[in-house]
Write a protein that holds these residues in place. Structure first.
Motif, PDB file in Angstrom:
ATOM      1  N   THR A 248       0.823  -1.211   0.000  1.00  0.00           N
ATOM      2  CA  THR A 248       0.000   0.000   0.000  1.00  0.00           C
ATOM      3  C   THR A 248       0.855   1.258   0.000  1.00  0.00           C
ATOM      4  N   PHE A 249       1.891   1.289   0.857  1.00  0.00           N
ATOM      5  CA  PHE A 249       2.781   2.443   0.901  1.00  0.00           C
ATOM      6  C   PHE A 249       3.466   2.672  -0.436  1.00  0.00           C
ATOM      7  N   TYR A 250       3.749   1.587  -1.151  1.00  0.00           N
ATOM      8  CA  TYR A 250       4.494   1.707  -2.403  1.00  0.00           C
ATOM      9  C   TYR A 250       3.599   2.012  -3.593  1.00  0.00           C
ATOM     10  N   TYR A 251       2.569   1.183  -3.789  1.00  0.00           N
ATOM     11  CA  TYR A 251       1.774   1.298  -5.006  1.00  0.00           C
ATOM     12  C   TYR A 251       0.835   2.501  -5.022  1.00  0.00           C
ATOM     13  N   ALA A 252       0.163   2.770  -3.908  1.00  0.00           N
ATOM     14  CA  ALA A 252      -0.896   3.783  -3.911  1.00  0.00           C
ATOM     15  C   ALA A 252      -0.421   5.162  -4.386  1.00  0.00           C
ATOM     16  N   PRO A 253       0.655   5.740  -3.811  1.00  0.00           N
ATOM     17  CA  PRO A 253       1.099   7.053  -4.307  1.00  0.00           C
ATOM     18  C   PRO A 253       1.553   7.005  -5.756  1.00  0.00           C
ATOM     19  N   PHE A 254       2.219   5.896  -6.136  1.00  0.00           N
ATOM     20  CA  PHE A 254       2.707   5.748  -7.503  1.00  0.00           C
ATOM     21  C   PHE A 254       1.558   5.764  -8.502  1.00  0.00           C
ATOM     22  N   VAL A 255       0.586   4.898  -8.282  1.00  0.00           N
ATOM     23  CA  VAL A 255      -0.540   4.788  -9.211  1.00  0.00           C
ATOM     24  C   VAL A 255      -1.319   6.089  -9.276  1.00  0.00           C
ATOM     25  N   TYR A 256      -1.543   6.711  -8.128  1.00  0.00           N
ATOM     26  CA  TYR A 256      -2.289   7.971  -8.100  1.00  0.00           C
ATOM     27  C   TYR A 256      -1.554   9.059  -8.881  1.00  0.00           C
ATOM     28  N   TYR A 258       0.828   8.683 -11.404  1.00  0.00           N
ATOM     29  CA  TYR A 258       1.106   8.452 -12.818  1.00  0.00           C
ATOM     30  C   TYR A 258      -0.110   8.130 -13.667  1.00  0.00           C
ATOM     31  N   LEU A 259      -1.243   7.837 -13.039  1.00  0.00           N
ATOM     32  CA  LEU A 259      -2.430   7.532 -13.827  1.00  0.00           C
ATOM     33  C   LEU A 259      -3.425   8.682 -13.905  1.00  0.00           C
ATOM     34  N   ARG A 260      -3.128   9.777 -13.226  1.00  0.00           N
ATOM     35  CA  ARG A 260      -4.016  10.937 -13.329  1.00  0.00           C
ATOM     36  C   ARG A 260      -3.860  11.625 -14.682  1.00  0.00           C
ATOM     37  N   PRO A 261      -4.938  12.193 -15.216  1.00  0.00           N
ATOM     38  CA  PRO A 261      -4.823  12.980 -16.444  1.00  0.00           C
ATOM     39  C   PRO A 261      -3.883  14.170 -16.234  1.00  0.00           C
ATOM     40  N   ARG A 262      -3.222  14.586 -17.278  1.00  0.00           N
ATOM     41  CA  ARG A 262      -2.255  15.672 -17.167  1.00  0.00           C
ATOM     42  C   ARG A 262      -2.896  16.957 -16.648  1.00  0.00           C
ATOM     43  N   SER A 263      -4.166  17.160 -16.973  1.00  0.00           N
ATOM     44  CA  SER A 263      -4.845  18.382 -16.536  1.00  0.00           C
ATOM     45  C   SER A 263      -5.029  18.434 -15.026  1.00  0.00           C
ATOM     46  N   LEU A 264      -4.949  17.268 -14.363  1.00  0.00           N
ATOM     47  CA  LEU A 264      -5.134  17.214 -12.915  1.00  0.00           C
ATOM     48  C   LEU A 264      -3.816  17.141 -12.145  1.00  0.00           C
ATOM     49  N   LEU A 265      -2.703  17.154 -12.873  1.00  0.00           N
ATOM     50  CA  LEU A 265      -1.409  17.045 -12.212  1.00  0.00           C
ATOM     51  C   LEU A 265      -1.086  18.307 -11.419  1.00  0.00           C
ATOM     52  N   SER A 266      -0.499  18.118 -10.260  1.00  0.00           N
ATOM     53  CA  SER A 266      -0.060  19.220  -9.408  1.00  0.00           C
ATOM     54  C   SER A 266       1.390  18.976  -9.006  1.00  0.00           C
ATOM     55  N   PRO A 267       2.336  19.803  -9.489  1.00  0.00           N
ATOM     56  CA  PRO A 267       3.748  19.574  -9.164  1.00  0.00           C
ATOM     57  C   PRO A 267       4.010  19.491  -7.664  1.00  0.00           C
ATOM     58  N   ALA A 268       3.373  20.354  -6.885  1.00  0.00           N
ATOM     59  CA  ALA A 268       3.603  20.331  -5.437  1.00  0.00           C
ATOM     60  C   ALA A 268       3.105  19.026  -4.835  1.00  0.00           C
ATOM     61  N   GLU A 269       1.933  18.592  -5.259  1.00  0.00           N
ATOM     62  CA  GLU A 269       1.371  17.342  -4.744  1.00  0.00           C
ATOM     63  C   GLU A 269       2.197  16.149  -5.194  1.00  0.00           C
ATOM     64  N   ASP A 270       2.671  16.167  -6.442  1.00  0.00           N
ATOM     65  CA  ASP A 270       3.474  15.066  -6.957  1.00  0.00           C
ATOM     66  C   ASP A 270       4.778  14.927  -6.190  1.00  0.00           C
ATOM     67  N   LYS A 271       5.387  16.044  -5.818  1.00  0.00           N
ATOM     68  CA  LYS A 271       6.646  15.985  -5.065  1.00  0.00           C
ATOM     69  C   LYS A 271       6.432  15.408  -3.675  1.00  0.00           C
ATOM     70  N   ILE A 272       5.333  15.768  -3.047  1.00  0.00           N
ATOM     71  CA  ILE A 272       5.043  15.230  -1.715  1.00  0.00           C
ATOM     72  C   ILE A 272       4.774  13.734  -1.792  1.00  0.00           C
ATOM     73  N   LEU A 273       4.003  13.308  -2.793  1.00  0.00           N
ATOM     74  CA  LEU A 273       3.724  11.883  -2.951  1.00  0.00           C
ATOM     75  C   LEU A 273       5.000  11.118  -3.281  1.00  0.00           C
ATOM     76  N   ALA A 274       5.897  11.750  -4.045  1.00  0.00           N
ATOM     77  CA  ALA A 274       7.150  11.088  -4.414  1.00  0.00           C
ATOM     78  C   ALA A 274       8.004  10.777  -3.193  1.00  0.00           C
ATOM     79  N   VAL A 275       7.859  11.573  -2.140  1.00  0.00           N
ATOM     80  CA  VAL A 275       8.616  11.326  -0.910  1.00  0.00           C
ATOM     81  C   VAL A 275       8.266   9.951  -0.347  1.00  0.00           C
ATOM     82  N   PHE A 276       7.010   9.538  -0.490  1.00  0.00           N
ATOM     83  CA  PHE A 276       6.584   8.250   0.055  1.00  0.00           C
ATOM     84  C   PHE A 276       7.302   7.097  -0.635  1.00  0.00           C
ATOM     85  N   TYR A 277       7.284   7.080  -1.997  1.00  0.00           N
ATOM     86  CA  TYR A 277       7.834   5.906  -2.672  1.00  0.00           C
ATOM     87  C   TYR A 277       9.325   6.002  -2.982  1.00  0.00           C
TER      88      TYR A 277
END
Length: 312
Positions: A248-256, A258-277
């Motif tokens: 769960t710790f590994y897959y959930a942030p990754f899938v969330y 990389y599978l979101r549409p580009r229009s919903l991407l948030s650089p700040a949110e992506d960086k925080i999620l990247a800290v997890f994996y």
């Protein structure tokens, strides 16, 4: 749009941490996590190598997970730390490619390896009589080699594509490492083909394995509930819950991410999620697998002479 020379110009990593006291404290925390991950995963590899009682498919797979985590966290934290302390934000074009290749290789290979570990537990609990055949040493080796090879091939294709994209004058990557999707906004071309490649790769190496793991553990938990031995149920449930926590710790942030549409991407949110994996998971894996596993605790006692309570 004005283009820049890919062979001589550097990228700029905007980073994760603010240039103030709070940022420095967070950096020190990440460095502490980094060394904790190095120690924990190195100790796990050493334990499994020297203790003959751990020479089973499950622990061979676990040693590979620790090796991947070592390489995983080493691709991001050292460079992030150097850039922050030196006041620099640059990374060479070649260095960015190398970092991207190793990051993607570890990400994809670890996703496949976790699926292999789930299959190992599924066979051990649901088909114990067939376990020596289905999870022989040769099968274990094939799973490990397959994870590394498939992860490397997929990573190479993404990295080569990224290095051949014509980039515009702006070279600022809004991330703390060279994550290819974060590099796409800098391209001077339509990248819809590559975005489709990211979707397919994420599905093959992360989403489908995650769904497979979830389904297999549903079957495992059902089988566990029907065990007559209370001790057997407890041991099997502990093993399953441990692996599901890691997954769960590994897959959930990754899938969330990389599978979101580009229009919903948030650089700040992506960086925080990247800290997890990229940082937290490599540190948590050896802790979770050791503290909740009596066999590993017993190996620590035998190899390192550390006293652990292993009451049954």
């Amino acid at each position: 749009m004005e283009k820049w020379n890919q062979t001589s110009s550097d990228f700029i990593l905007l980073g994760l941490l603010p240039p103030n006291r709070t940022g420095l404290l967070l950096l020190l925390l990440f460095v502490f996590v980094f060394f904790l991950a190095l120690f924990g995963n190195s100790a796990m590899i050493h334990l499994i190598r020297v203790d003959s009682r751990l020479h089973t498919p499950m622990y061979f797979l676990l040693s590979q997970l620790s090796l991947m985590d070592l390489m995983y966290i080493s691709t991001t934290v050292p460079k992030m730390t150097f850039n922050y302390l030196s006041g620099q934000k640059s990374i060479s074009f070649l260095g960015c490619g190398v970092q991207s290749f190793f990051f993607l290789t570890m990400a994809c290979s670890e996703g496949l390896l976790l699926a292999s570990m789930a299959y190992d537990r599924y066979v051990a609990i649901c088909h114990p009589l067939h376990y020596p055949i289905r999870m022989s040493k040769m099968m274990c080796v094939k799973m490990i080699i397959g994870s590394w090879i498939l992860g490397s091939i997929n990573s190479l294709s993404h990295t080569v594509y990224a290095l051949h994209i014509p980039y515009c004058k702006s070279r600022a990557i809004n991330h703390f490492f060279c994550d290819v999707p974060a590099m796409l906004p800098l391209a001077c071309m339509d990248t819809w083909v590559y975005e489709y490649m990211v979707f397919v790769s994420t599905s093959l190496f992360l989403l489908f394995p995650f769904l497979g793991i979830t389904a297999s553990y549903g079957r495992v938990l059902f089988a566990v509930s029907r065990m007559r031995s209370k001790e057997g149920r407890k041991k099997a449930f502990t093993t399953c819950s441990t692996h599901l926590t890691v997954v769960t710790f590994y897959y959930a942030p990754f899938v969330y991410t990389y599978l979101r549409p580009r229009s919903l991407l948030s650089p700040a949110e992506d960086k925080i999620l990247a800290v997890f994996y990229t940082i937290l998971t490599p540190m948590l894996n050896p802790i979770i697998y050791s503290l909740r596993n009596k066999e590993v605790l017993g190996a620590m006692t035998r190899v390192f002479g550390i006293f652990f309570s292993t009451k049954k």
